[in-house]
Design a protein around this motif. Structure first.
Motif, mmCIF file in Angstrom:
data_model
loop_
_atom_site.group_PDB
_atom_site.id
_atom_site.type_symbol
_atom_site.label_atom_id
_atom_site.label_comp_id
_atom_site.label_asym_id
_atom_site.label_seq_id
_atom_site.Cartn_x
_atom_site.Cartn_y
_atom_site.Cartn_z
ATOM 1 N N GLN A 65 0.859 -1.314 -0.082
ATOM 2 C CA GLN A 65 -0.205 -0.036 -0.118
ATOM 3 C C GLN A 65 1.073 1.241 -0.082
ATOM 4 O O GLN A 65 0.884 1.896 0.880
ATOM 5 C CB GLN A 65 -0.768 -0.006 1.443
ATOM 6 C CG GLN A 65 -2.164 -1.028 1.449
ATOM 7 C CD GLN A 65 -2.745 -0.986 2.329
ATOM 8 O OE1 GLN A 65 -2.162 -1.482 3.699
ATOM 9 N NE2 GLN A 65 -4.017 -1.005 2.220
ATOM 10 N N HIS B 143 3.892 -3.104 7.740
ATOM 11 C CA HIS B 143 4.863 -3.080 6.423
ATOM 12 C C HIS B 143 6.260 -3.920 6.647
ATOM 13 O O HIS B 143 6.764 -4.444 5.954
ATOM 14 C CB HIS B 143 5.313 -1.558 5.928
ATOM 15 C CG HIS B 143 6.391 -1.093 6.667
ATOM 16 N ND1 HIS B 143 6.093 -0.074 7.672
ATOM 17 C CD2 HIS B 143 7.432 -0.830 6.691
ATOM 18 C CE1 HIS B 143 7.244 0.013 8.139
ATOM 19 N NE2 HIS B 143 8.170 -0.255 7.339
ATOM 20 N N TYR C 122 0.192 4.925 1.354
ATOM 21 C CA TYR C 122 -0.050 5.413 2.857
ATOM 22 C C TYR C 122 1.347 5.724 3.307
ATOM 23 O O TYR C 122 1.237 5.837 4.596
ATOM 24 C CB TYR C 122 -0.690 4.264 3.338
ATOM 25 C CG TYR C 122 -2.059 4.007 3.236
ATOM 26 C CD1 TYR C 122 -3.081 4.487 4.177
ATOM 27 C CD2 TYR C 122 -2.830 2.953 2.168
ATOM 28 C CE1 TYR C 122 -4.501 4.440 3.764
ATOM 29 C CE2 TYR C 122 -4.026 2.981 1.891
ATOM 30 C CZ TYR C 122 -4.811 3.487 2.654
ATOM 31 O OH TYR C 122 -6.236 3.380 2.593
ATOM 32 N N SER D 274 -4.809 3.404 10.800
ATOM 33 C CA SER D 274 -3.616 3.962 9.927
ATOM 34 C C SER D 274 -2.199 3.260 10.777
ATOM 35 O O SER D 274 -1.600 2.974 9.949
ATOM 36 C CB SER D 274 -3.372 5.425 10.270
ATOM 37 O OG SER D 274 -4.225 6.147 9.489
ATOM 38 N N ILE E 127 -1.961 -0.134 9.393
ATOM 39 C CA ILE E 127 -1.133 -0.428 8.100
ATOM 40 C C ILE E 127 0.278 -0.059 8.121
ATOM 41 O O ILE E 127 1.156 -0.661 7.464
ATOM 42 C CB ILE E 127 -1.922 0.879 7.173
ATOM 43 C CG1 ILE E 127 -3.367 0.254 6.861
ATOM 44 C CG2 ILE E 127 -0.893 0.975 5.831
ATOM 45 C CD1 ILE E 127 -4.061 1.530 6.120
#
Length: 344
Positions: A170, A200, A173, A193, A196
Protein backbone atom coordinates in the motif's frame (compact mmCIF):
# COMPACT_ATOMS: atom_id res chain seq x y z
CA UNK A 1 45.11 -35.74 6.87
CA UNK A 2 47.94 -34.90 4.46
CA UNK A 3 50.53 -36.25 6.93
CA UNK A 4 48.72 -39.62 6.91
CA UNK A 5 47.48 -39.89 3.32
CA UNK A 6 50.73 -38.83 1.63
CA UNK A 7 53.04 -40.88 3.82
CA UNK A 8 53.92 -43.21 0.95
CA UNK A 9 56.97 -45.40 1.60
CA UNK A 10 58.44 -43.32 4.41
CA UNK A 11 59.62 -45.19 7.46
CA UNK A 12 57.60 -43.08 9.92
CA UNK A 13 53.85 -42.83 10.28
CA UNK A 14 53.58 -39.17 9.25
CA UNK A 15 54.70 -37.15 6.24
CA UNK A 16 55.42 -33.80 7.91
CA UNK A 17 56.49 -32.07 4.68
CA UNK A 18 53.15 -32.73 2.94
CA UNK A 19 51.24 -31.62 6.03
CA UNK A 20 53.20 -28.36 6.40
CA UNK A 21 52.90 -27.62 2.67
CA UNK A 22 49.09 -27.98 2.63
CA UNK A 23 48.73 -26.13 5.93
CA UNK A 24 50.68 -23.12 4.59
CA UNK A 25 48.72 -23.23 1.32
CA UNK A 26 45.34 -23.27 3.10
CA UNK A 27 46.29 -20.57 5.62
CA UNK A 28 47.41 -18.31 2.77
CA UNK A 29 44.04 -18.90 1.06
CA UNK A 30 42.24 -17.81 4.23
CA UNK A 31 44.49 -14.76 4.58
CA UNK A 32 44.01 -13.54 1.01
CA UNK A 33 40.22 -14.09 1.10
CA UNK A 34 39.47 -12.25 4.36
CA UNK A 35 38.26 -9.14 2.51
CA UNK A 36 36.65 -10.74 -0.52
CA UNK A 37 34.30 -8.33 -2.29
CA UNK A 38 33.81 -9.91 -5.72
CA UNK A 39 34.54 -13.03 -7.71
CA UNK A 40 37.75 -11.52 -9.09
CA UNK A 41 39.13 -11.50 -5.53
CA UNK A 42 39.13 -15.33 -5.65
CA UNK A 43 41.42 -15.19 -8.68
CA UNK A 44 43.67 -12.66 -6.92
CA UNK A 45 43.74 -14.89 -3.83
CA UNK A 46 44.78 -17.86 -5.98
CA UNK A 47 47.78 -15.84 -7.18
CA UNK A 48 48.76 -15.29 -3.53
CA UNK A 49 48.33 -19.01 -2.81
CA UNK A 50 50.45 -19.87 -5.86
CA UNK A 51 53.26 -17.63 -4.57
CA UNK A 52 53.02 -19.26 -1.11
CA UNK A 53 53.09 -22.73 -2.70
CA UNK A 54 56.23 -21.89 -4.67
CA UNK A 55 57.98 -20.50 -1.59
CA UNK A 56 57.07 -23.62 0.44
CA UNK A 57 58.21 -25.97 -2.33
CA UNK A 58 61.54 -24.17 -2.79
CA UNK A 59 62.12 -24.18 0.95
CA UNK A 60 61.56 -27.93 1.28
CA UNK A 61 63.63 -28.70 -1.85
CA UNK A 62 66.59 -26.56 -0.77
CA UNK A 63 66.77 -27.92 2.80
CA UNK A 64 66.50 -31.56 1.67
CA UNK A 65 69.56 -33.80 1.65
CA UNK A 66 68.70 -35.21 -1.76
CA UNK A 67 70.18 -34.16 -5.06
CA UNK A 68 67.87 -32.10 -7.26
CA UNK A 69 67.96 -30.57 -10.74
CA UNK A 70 66.53 -27.25 -11.87
CA UNK A 71 64.05 -29.06 -14.11
CA UNK A 72 62.63 -30.74 -11.00
CA UNK A 73 62.43 -27.38 -9.21
CA UNK A 74 60.44 -25.88 -12.11
CA UNK A 75 58.25 -28.99 -12.33
CA UNK A 76 57.37 -28.92 -8.60
CA UNK A 77 56.78 -25.16 -8.73
CA UNK A 78 54.48 -25.70 -11.68
CA UNK A 79 52.50 -28.20 -9.60
CA UNK A 80 52.13 -25.55 -6.89
CA UNK A 81 50.89 -22.93 -9.35
CA UNK A 82 48.53 -25.40 -11.05
CA UNK A 83 47.08 -26.46 -7.70
CA UNK A 84 46.40 -22.86 -6.70
CA UNK A 85 44.61 -21.92 -9.93
CA UNK A 86 42.71 -25.22 -10.05
CA UNK A 87 41.45 -24.38 -6.56
CA UNK A 88 40.21 -21.02 -7.86
CA UNK A 89 38.39 -22.67 -10.78
CA UNK A 90 36.73 -25.24 -8.50
CA UNK A 91 35.79 -22.57 -5.96
CA UNK A 92 34.14 -20.39 -8.59
CA UNK A 93 32.32 -23.42 -10.00
CA UNK A 94 31.08 -24.83 -6.71
CA UNK A 95 30.42 -21.56 -4.86
CA UNK A 96 26.72 -21.28 -5.83
CA UNK A 97 26.10 -24.87 -4.67
CA UNK A 98 28.00 -24.29 -1.42
CA UNK A 99 26.05 -21.08 -0.74
CA UNK A 100 22.72 -22.78 -1.37
CA UNK A 101 23.47 -26.07 0.35
CA UNK A 102 25.04 -24.65 3.52
CA UNK A 103 23.18 -21.33 3.72
CA UNK A 104 26.40 -19.32 3.38
CA UNK A 105 25.90 -15.61 2.66
CA UNK A 106 29.00 -14.58 0.74
CA UNK A 107 29.90 -11.10 -0.48
CA UNK A 108 29.42 -12.35 -4.04
CA UNK A 109 25.83 -13.30 -3.22
CA UNK A 110 25.22 -9.90 -1.62
CA UNK A 111 26.63 -8.09 -4.66
CA UNK A 112 24.28 -10.08 -6.89
CA UNK A 113 21.32 -9.07 -4.70
CA UNK A 114 22.45 -5.42 -4.82
CA UNK A 115 21.93 -5.25 -8.60
CA UNK A 116 19.24 -2.67 -9.50
CA UNK A 117 17.90 -5.18 -12.02
CA UNK A 118 16.82 -7.59 -9.27
CA UNK A 119 13.03 -8.14 -9.65
CA UNK A 120 12.24 -7.05 -6.07
CA UNK A 121 14.27 -3.85 -6.37
CA UNK A 122 12.55 -3.14 -9.69
CA UNK A 123 9.24 -3.68 -7.91
CA UNK A 124 10.11 -1.08 -5.27
CA UNK A 125 11.33 1.39 -7.91
CA UNK A 126 8.19 1.06 -10.07
CA UNK A 127 5.54 0.82 -7.34
CA UNK A 128 7.08 2.97 -4.57
CA UNK A 129 9.72 5.30 -6.08
CA UNK A 130 9.91 7.46 -2.96
CA UNK A 131 10.63 4.39 -0.85
CA UNK A 132 13.33 3.31 -3.31
CA UNK A 133 15.13 6.65 -2.96
CA UNK A 134 14.75 6.48 0.82
CA UNK A 135 16.22 2.95 0.84
CA UNK A 136 19.25 4.01 -1.19
CA UNK A 137 19.94 6.85 1.26
CA UNK A 138 19.55 4.49 4.24
CA UNK A 139 21.96 2.07 2.53
CA UNK A 140 24.65 4.75 2.24
CA UNK A 141 24.28 5.75 5.89
CA UNK A 142 24.16 2.15 7.14
CA UNK A 143 27.26 1.08 5.25
CA UNK A 144 29.25 4.07 6.51
CA UNK A 145 28.12 3.42 10.10
CA UNK A 146 28.95 -0.31 9.88
CA UNK A 147 32.39 0.24 8.41
CA UNK A 148 33.21 2.77 11.14
CA UNK A 149 32.81 0.09 13.84
CA UNK A 150 33.96 -2.98 11.88
CA UNK A 151 30.50 -4.47 11.25
CA UNK A 152 29.39 -6.02 7.93
CA UNK A 153 28.84 -2.92 5.80
CA UNK A 154 27.86 -4.75 2.61
CA UNK A 155 25.18 -6.76 4.43
CA UNK A 156 23.74 -3.57 5.93
CA UNK A 157 23.73 -1.88 2.51
CA UNK A 158 21.93 -4.72 0.73
CA UNK A 159 19.48 -5.25 3.61
CA UNK A 160 18.67 -1.51 3.48
CA UNK A 161 17.71 -1.83 -0.18
CA UNK A 162 15.06 -4.41 0.75
CA UNK A 163 14.06 -3.36 4.28
CA UNK A 164 10.94 -1.43 3.19
CA UNK A 165 9.71 -3.89 0.55
CA UNK A 166 6.46 -4.21 2.51
CA UNK A 167 5.55 -0.63 1.58
CA UNK A 168 4.81 -1.78 -1.97
CA UNK A 169 1.59 -3.41 -0.69
CA UNK A 170 0.00 0.00 0.00
CA UNK A 171 2.59 2.55 -1.14
CA UNK A 172 0.40 5.69 -0.96
CA UNK A 173 -0.07 5.29 2.79
CA UNK A 174 3.61 6.25 3.22
CA UNK A 175 4.43 9.93 2.88
CA UNK A 176 7.48 9.54 0.61
CA UNK A 177 5.22 8.00 -2.09
CA UNK A 178 2.33 10.46 -1.95
CA UNK A 179 3.90 12.91 -4.43
CA UNK A 180 1.63 15.83 -3.55
CA UNK A 181 -1.53 13.72 -3.26
CA UNK A 182 -3.88 14.06 -0.31
CA UNK A 183 -2.76 12.07 2.69
CA UNK A 184 -5.09 9.02 2.91
CA UNK A 185 -4.51 8.88 6.67
CA UNK A 186 -6.63 12.03 6.98
CA UNK A 187 -9.66 9.86 6.23
CA UNK A 188 -8.79 7.01 8.62
CA UNK A 189 -8.95 6.48 12.35
CA UNK A 190 -5.56 6.46 14.13
CA UNK A 191 -5.79 2.73 14.90
CA UNK A 192 -6.47 1.96 11.21
CA UNK A 193 -3.49 4.04 10.11
CA UNK A 194 -1.28 2.43 12.75
CA UNK A 195 -2.31 -1.04 11.59
CA UNK A 196 -1.23 -0.27 8.02
CA UNK A 197 2.09 1.30 9.03
CA UNK A 198 2.95 -1.35 11.63
CA UNK A 199 2.30 -4.18 9.14
CA UNK A 200 4.88 -3.15 6.54
CA UNK A 201 8.03 -4.78 8.08
CA UNK A 202 6.28 -8.13 8.37
CA UNK A 203 4.75 -7.94 4.89
CA UNK A 204 8.22 -7.19 3.57
CA UNK A 205 9.76 -10.12 5.49
CA UNK A 206 7.05 -12.43 4.15
CA UNK A 207 7.71 -11.35 0.56
CA UNK A 208 11.46 -11.71 0.99
CA UNK A 209 11.06 -15.19 2.43
CA UNK A 210 8.73 -16.15 -0.41
CA UNK A 211 11.39 -15.06 -2.91
CA UNK A 212 14.05 -17.09 -1.05
CA UNK A 213 16.29 -14.19 -0.03
CA UNK A 214 18.92 -14.93 2.65
CA UNK A 215 17.65 -15.23 6.21
CA UNK A 216 19.92 -12.38 7.39
CA UNK A 217 18.17 -9.92 5.07
CA UNK A 218 14.72 -11.23 6.02
CA UNK A 219 15.50 -10.77 9.72
CA UNK A 220 16.78 -7.21 9.26
CA UNK A 221 13.60 -6.31 7.34
CA UNK A 222 11.50 -7.75 10.19
CA UNK A 223 13.55 -6.12 12.97
CA UNK A 224 14.25 -2.66 11.54
CA UNK A 225 11.55 -1.01 13.70
CA UNK A 226 12.00 -3.28 16.71
CA UNK A 227 9.26 -2.62 19.25
CA UNK A 228 9.34 1.15 18.80
CA UNK A 229 6.30 3.36 19.34
CA UNK A 230 4.37 4.88 16.43
CA UNK A 231 4.29 8.23 18.20
CA UNK A 232 2.32 10.34 15.72
CA UNK A 233 -0.77 8.11 15.66
CA UNK A 234 -0.45 7.20 19.34
CA UNK A 235 -0.64 10.84 20.47
CA UNK A 236 -3.39 11.48 17.94
CA UNK A 237 -5.41 8.61 19.41
CA UNK A 238 -4.54 9.75 22.95
CA UNK A 239 -6.20 13.11 22.28
CA UNK A 240 -9.40 11.31 21.27
CA UNK A 241 -9.35 8.69 24.01
CA UNK A 242 -7.36 8.94 27.24
CA UNK A 243 -7.57 5.16 27.74
CA UNK A 244 -5.54 4.42 24.59
CA UNK A 245 -2.93 1.73 25.26
CA UNK A 246 0.64 2.36 24.19
CA UNK A 247 1.18 -1.32 23.33
CA UNK A 248 -1.46 -1.06 20.58
CA UNK A 249 0.78 1.47 18.78
CA UNK A 250 4.08 -0.37 19.13
CA UNK A 251 5.63 -2.67 16.53
CA UNK A 252 5.46 -6.32 17.67
CA UNK A 253 9.23 -6.74 17.26
CA UNK A 254 11.56 -8.46 17.69
CA UNK A 255 14.15 -5.86 18.63
CA UNK A 256 17.28 -5.74 16.42
CA UNK A 257 19.33 -8.87 17.15
CA UNK A 258 22.56 -7.84 15.41
CA UNK A 259 24.69 -4.74 14.97
CA UNK A 260 23.71 -4.49 11.32
CA UNK A 261 19.97 -4.66 12.13
CA UNK A 262 20.35 -2.00 14.84
CA UNK A 263 22.26 0.29 12.47
CA UNK A 264 19.60 -0.05 9.75
CA UNK A 265 16.96 0.71 12.43
CA UNK A 266 18.80 3.91 13.44
CA UNK A 267 19.65 5.07 9.91
CA UNK A 268 16.06 4.48 8.74
CA UNK A 269 14.79 6.98 11.33
CA UNK A 270 17.69 9.39 10.83
CA UNK A 271 17.21 9.62 7.06
CA UNK A 272 13.47 10.24 7.38
CA UNK A 273 13.99 12.90 10.07
CA UNK A 274 16.75 14.77 8.23
CA UNK A 275 14.79 14.68 4.96
CA UNK A 276 11.90 16.44 6.71
CA UNK A 277 14.12 19.45 7.57
CA UNK A 278 13.68 22.56 5.41
CA UNK A 279 17.28 23.72 5.59
CA UNK A 280 19.44 20.93 7.06
CA UNK A 281 22.53 22.58 8.55
CA UNK A 282 25.44 20.77 10.18
CA UNK A 283 24.21 21.70 13.67
CA UNK A 284 20.64 20.56 12.96
CA UNK A 285 21.90 17.24 11.56
CA UNK A 286 24.10 16.59 14.62
CA UNK A 287 21.24 17.43 16.97
CA UNK A 288 18.71 15.16 15.26
CA UNK A 289 21.15 12.21 14.94
CA UNK A 290 22.05 12.47 18.61
CA UNK A 291 18.40 12.67 19.69
CA UNK A 292 17.43 9.59 17.62
CA UNK A 293 20.35 7.55 18.98
CA UNK A 294 19.42 8.50 22.54
CA UNK A 295 15.74 7.76 21.93
CA UNK A 296 16.47 4.28 20.52
CA UNK A 297 18.84 3.51 23.37
CA UNK A 298 16.54 4.72 26.17
CA UNK A 299 13.58 2.91 24.61
CA UNK A 300 15.56 -0.35 24.82
CA UNK A 301 15.67 -0.96 21.07
CA UNK A 302 19.45 -1.58 21.10
CA UNK A 303 19.49 -3.96 24.09
CA UNK A 304 19.92 -7.15 22.02
CA UNK A 305 22.32 -5.79 19.38
CA UNK A 306 25.63 -5.93 21.32
CA UNK A 307 26.46 -2.34 20.38
CA UNK A 308 28.74 -0.58 22.87
CA UNK A 309 28.69 3.08 23.91
CA UNK A 310 31.98 3.67 22.09
CA UNK A 311 30.55 2.16 18.92
CA UNK A 312 27.45 4.35 19.18
CA UNK A 313 29.66 7.43 19.45
CA UNK A 314 31.74 6.33 16.46
CA UNK A 315 28.57 5.60 14.47
CA UNK A 316 27.14 9.01 15.31
CA UNK A 317 30.23 10.72 13.86
CA UNK A 318 30.18 8.56 10.71
CA UNK A 319 26.45 9.16 10.10
CA UNK A 320 26.81 12.92 10.61
CA UNK A 321 29.77 13.08 8.19
CA UNK A 322 27.85 11.13 5.54
CA UNK A 323 24.74 13.29 5.94
CA UNK A 324 26.83 16.45 5.79
CA UNK A 325 28.29 15.22 2.49
CA UNK A 326 24.79 14.57 1.12
CA UNK A 327 23.15 17.78 2.36
CA UNK A 328 26.16 20.08 1.95
CA UNK A 329 25.54 23.79 1.40
CA UNK A 330 25.28 24.81 -2.24
CA UNK A 331 25.97 28.16 -3.83
CA UNK A 332 22.77 30.08 -4.45
CA UNK A 333 22.95 31.33 -8.02
CA UNK A 334 21.54 34.77 -8.78
CA UNK A 335 18.26 34.90 -10.60
CA UNK A 336 18.79 35.38 -14.34
CA UNK A 337 16.76 38.04 -16.08
CA UNK A 338 15.69 37.69 -19.72
CA UNK A 339 17.59 39.90 -22.09
CA UNK A 340 15.41 42.50 -23.79
CA UNK A 341 16.58 44.05 -27.04
CA UNK A 342 16.67 47.82 -26.95
CA UNK A 343 14.33 49.53 -29.39
CA UNK A 344 16.12 51.33 -32.16
Amino acid sequence: MACLLFNGHLAGALHATAGMYLLLSQLSGIFFLTKSKDRLSIVRASAGVAFTNICAILFFVFISFEKYSWSEVFLYSGYGVSGAFLSAVLTLGFLPFIETGFGVLSDQKLLTLASPNHPLLRKILMEAPGTYHHSVMVANLSEAACESIGAHGLLARVASYYHDLGKTVQPHYFIENQMGLKNPHDFLEPEQSAEIIIGHPYEGARMLKKNKLPEEIVEIAKQHHGTSLLKYFYYQAKEMNEDTKEDDYRYPGPKPQSKEAAIVCICDSVEAAVRSLDHPTEEKIKKIVKSILEDRMLDGQLDDSNLTFNELKTMETAICETLHGIFHTRIQYPETKPLVKEAK
